[in-house]
Design a protein around this motif. Sequence first.
Motif, PDB file in Angstrom:
ATOM      1  N   ASN A  19       0.807  -1.215   0.000  1.00 13.27           N
ATOM      2  CA  ASN A  19       0.000   0.000   0.000  1.00 13.27           C
ATOM      3  C   ASN A  19       0.844   1.271   0.000  1.00 13.27           C
ATOM      4  O   ASN A  19       0.479   2.263  -0.604  1.00 13.27           O
ATOM      5  N   GLU A  20       2.017   1.236   0.652  1.00 12.39           N
ATOM      6  CA  GLU A  20       2.850   2.424   0.739  1.00 12.39           C
ATOM      7  C   GLU A  20       4.308   2.022   0.937  1.00 12.39           C
ATOM      8  O   GLU A  20       4.606   1.091   1.676  1.00 12.39           O
ATOM      9  N   SER A  22       8.174   4.016   1.559  1.00 14.78           N
ATOM     10  CA  SER A  22       8.860   5.269   1.812  1.00 14.78           C
ATOM     11  C   SER A  22      10.358   4.990   1.893  1.00 14.78           C
ATOM     12  O   SER A  22      10.782   4.091   2.612  1.00 14.78           O
ATOM     13  N   THR A  31       8.058   8.845  -1.234  1.00 13.18           N
ATOM     14  CA  THR A  31       6.980   8.029  -0.697  1.00 13.18           C
ATOM     15  C   THR A  31       6.042   7.712  -1.848  1.00 13.18           C
ATOM     16  O   THR A  31       5.619   8.615  -2.569  1.00 13.18           O
ATOM     17  N   LYS A  33       2.428   5.819  -2.690  1.00 13.75           N
ATOM     18  CA  LYS A  33       1.208   5.262  -2.110  1.00 13.75           C
ATOM     19  C   LYS A  33       0.317   4.763  -3.235  1.00 13.75           C
ATOM     20  O   LYS A  33       0.244   5.381  -4.294  1.00 13.75           O
ATOM     21  N   THR A  34      -0.375   3.652  -2.990  1.00 14.47           N
ATOM     22  CA  THR A  34      -1.328   3.132  -3.960  1.00 14.47           C
ATOM     23  C   THR A  34      -2.706   3.132  -3.335  1.00 14.47           C
ATOM     24  O   THR A  34      -2.854   3.296  -2.130  1.00 14.47           O
ATOM     25  N   ASN A  35      -3.720   2.905  -4.153  1.00 21.02           N
ATOM     26  CA  ASN A  35      -5.097   2.833  -3.665  1.00 21.02           C
ATOM     27  C   ASN A  35      -5.525   1.396  -3.424  1.00 21.02           C
ATOM     28  O   ASN A  35      -6.698   1.119  -3.304  1.00 21.02           O
TER      29      ASN A  35
END
Length: 157
Positions: A19-20, A22, A31, A33-35
Amino acid sequence: MDIKQIQDLIRFVSKSGVNEVSIEQTDFKITIKTNQAPTIVNATIPAAAPGIQQPATPVAHAHTPAQTEGPAAADVSKYVTIKSPMIGTFYRSASPDKPNFVNVGDEIQAGSVLCIIEAMKLFNEIESEVSGRIVKVLVDNSSPVEYDQPLFLVEPM
């Protein structure tokens, strides 16, 4: 970190189901990020590494909606695949309160807007290069897409 390494990292994040991610080094921080629904993955990236390293632990790949099963997968050769011309986020409509540009069964003409791909805060309308009927939408709304990733199957007219 150069653009190629960033693109590789984006591909890795979108395929892994993470999901993320960094990463922080002395001269920059990134960083991504995905949905997607959160997935816990243990990955080790050595701090002294000059570039991106592969994860130390295997990553479990989730079933993607682009995969098909059964007889539908057998006869896709007669369809034209419309692919993503860029990396970004796929949107089926101009905004959440607007209708989708196209749905399964819709007839389209060359030049018809099929979707929007957001890349670096720019919204790019993706137009059809063929006339035909939408047979399948291969990507979920608000999902990250890669360059050359199949987006739609079209039965040509």
